[in-house]
Design an enzyme around this catalytic site. Structure first.
Site, PDB file in Angstrom:
ATOM      1  CD  GLU A  50     -12.934  13.532  11.205  1.00 49.97           C
ATOM      2  OE1 GLU A  50     -11.935  12.804  11.143  1.00 49.97           O
ATOM      3  OE2 GLU A  50     -13.172  14.269  12.176  1.00 49.97           O
ATOM      4  CE1 TYR A  57     -13.293   9.896  10.443  1.00 51.77           C
ATOM      5  CE2 TYR A  57     -12.409   9.096   8.350  1.00 51.77           C
ATOM      6  CZ  TYR A  57     -12.381   9.994   9.407  1.00 51.77           C
ATOM      7  OH  TYR A  57     -11.448  10.993   9.411  1.00 51.77           O
TER       8      TYR A  57
END
Ligand code: GDP
Ligand code: MN
Length: 383
Positions: free
Chosen positions: A189, A101
């Site tokens: 993101e 992530y």
């Protein structure tokens, strides 16, 4: 302004962030044609501005044309958490060895960009953050020095990334930061960042939020603006040149001057009310600006009462009163108004309003009195 996954990936590609190649499609036939170009296996991905598409069945791997047809038919028109799928992204399938992530978000309280990295990718990052916050390595970037390559590598090390990937992940983060700055984003993101069996790093997903106020500097990005996902009141306000921000409550607010409007929101909240908007009618507050403001405020169906808070300086209260009378003639509001006029020509202004006997308009001399009245009116009480 949020981008669709593929728009974000196209933005990434311009900044040399590795992404799988793909083609957008709006129909099953377009999806089939795209898949023929890309080859098999490929992935059929719903394009909606909401996460969790995978879990909802909006991301499917297809081994052949038959499966592309099957998945495209199922996904087009699907509802994912209230968002209808009108578009697909057909992408070459990736082999995944690990899912990480990575994100950069503008942290207002720290007045700096916050870079986040975790090896716990692919899953719900809110859950990771709640249960094992130590699994997310973070760093605030000094806005003057920028994000240094050694900081990116250190972050990768702190996140517990394998030794051979420290440098490639560091490069990935550096490019992500370049994208964030160059495109004036508020958020980039990537969940997941994948590691392929050849130990290559790729962005498999993207979530990009651009600063809407900076779009005039980014012609390409401005073209991605989709009027259908904008708030109708904010759109109306922009067309009328008004500074308006939609809020969640039921009390419409108008004031002259941003500072006064902000304190009006606070005072209304102190009296137990919930403002429906921020609206600064500006210094002059001429009749057409007031008419426009009344139209915008009252077009929000949640609004039960409106507070006009005018402090006359350059703005003259008699002019505002006349503007309000004109606005009532055109916009014909059906909810009660509380008008507080104070400052330059306030006596004249209040007299003009009293003489006009506008339906449902109450006047108040102070901000506190006005706030108390409007909160009561919004609750359906009489004042
Ligand atoms: P999201 O559910 O909206 O976050 O959509 P993603 O694009 O992140 O996809 C969800 C999940 O689908 C990913 O975490 C992957 O596990 C899986 N996935 C997506 N694309 C591929 C692919 O090309 N190959 C494989 N094997 N899995 C994929
Ligand atoms: Mn994802």
């Amino acid at each position: 302004m949020d981008l669709l996954e593929y728009q974000g990936k196209q933005l990434f590609a311009r900044h040399e962030i590795p992404v799988p190649s793909g083609i957008p499609a709006r129909t099953v036939d377009e999806a089939l044609a795209a898949a023929e170009k890309i080859g098999y296996p490929c992935v059929v991905k719903a394009q909606v501005k909401i996460g969790g598409r995978g879990k909802a069945g909006g991301v499917k791997v297809a081994a052949n044309a038959e499966e592309v047809r099957e998945h495209s038919e199922a996904i087009l028109g699907m509802d994912i958490k209230g968002f209808t799928v009108y578009e697909l992204w057909i992408e070459e399938a990736s082999e995944i060895e690990a899912e990480y992530y990575a994100a950069i978000v503008f942290d207002r309280s720290a007045r700096a960009a916050l870079v986040m990295l975790s090896t716990q990718g692919g899953m719900d990052i809110e859950q990771v953050s709640a249960e094992t916050p130590e699994a997310i390595a973070t760093l605030h970037v000094d806005p003057l020095l920028g994000f240094q390559p050694f900081e990116a590598r250190r972050l990768a090390f702190e996140a517990g990334i394998d030794a051979d990937l420290i440098r490639p992940i560091g490069d990935f983060l550096t490019r992500l930061y370049e994208t964030f700055i160059a495109e004036e984003a508020l958020l980039v993101e990537v969940n997941p960042v994948i590691i392929t069996p050849e130990r290559k790093v790729r962005a498999l997903d993207s979530k990009v939020t651009l600063d809407p106020s900076a779009l005039y500097r980014h012609e390409e990005n401005a073209k991605l603006r989709d009027p259908s996902d904008e708030d109708p009141q904010e759109q109306m306000a922009r067309d009328r040149g008004l500074t308006y921000v939609k809020l969640d409550g039921d009390i419409g607010i108008l004031g002259n001057g941003a500072g006064l409007v902000m304190s009006t929101l606070d005072v209304v909240a102190q009296y137990g009310g919930e403002p429906a908007n921020f609206l600064d009618a500006g210094g002059g507050s001429k009749a057409d600006a007031i008419t426009g403001a009344v139209e915008v405020i009252c077009s929000n169906e949640k609004v039960k009462a409106v507070l006009f808070n005018i402090f006359g300086g350059i703005t003259r209260c008699d002019e505002v009163a006349n503007g309000l009378i004109e606005a009532f003639a055109t916009a014909k509001p059906t909810v009660p108004f509380v008008v507080r006029l104070d400052g330059t020509n306030d006596v004249e202004g209040r007299k003009i309003l009293a003489d006009a006997k506008l339906p449902g308009v109450h006047t108040a001399a102070t901000m506190n009195e006005a706030a108390e009245m409007v909160v009561a009116l919004a609750k359906g009480e009489s004042v």
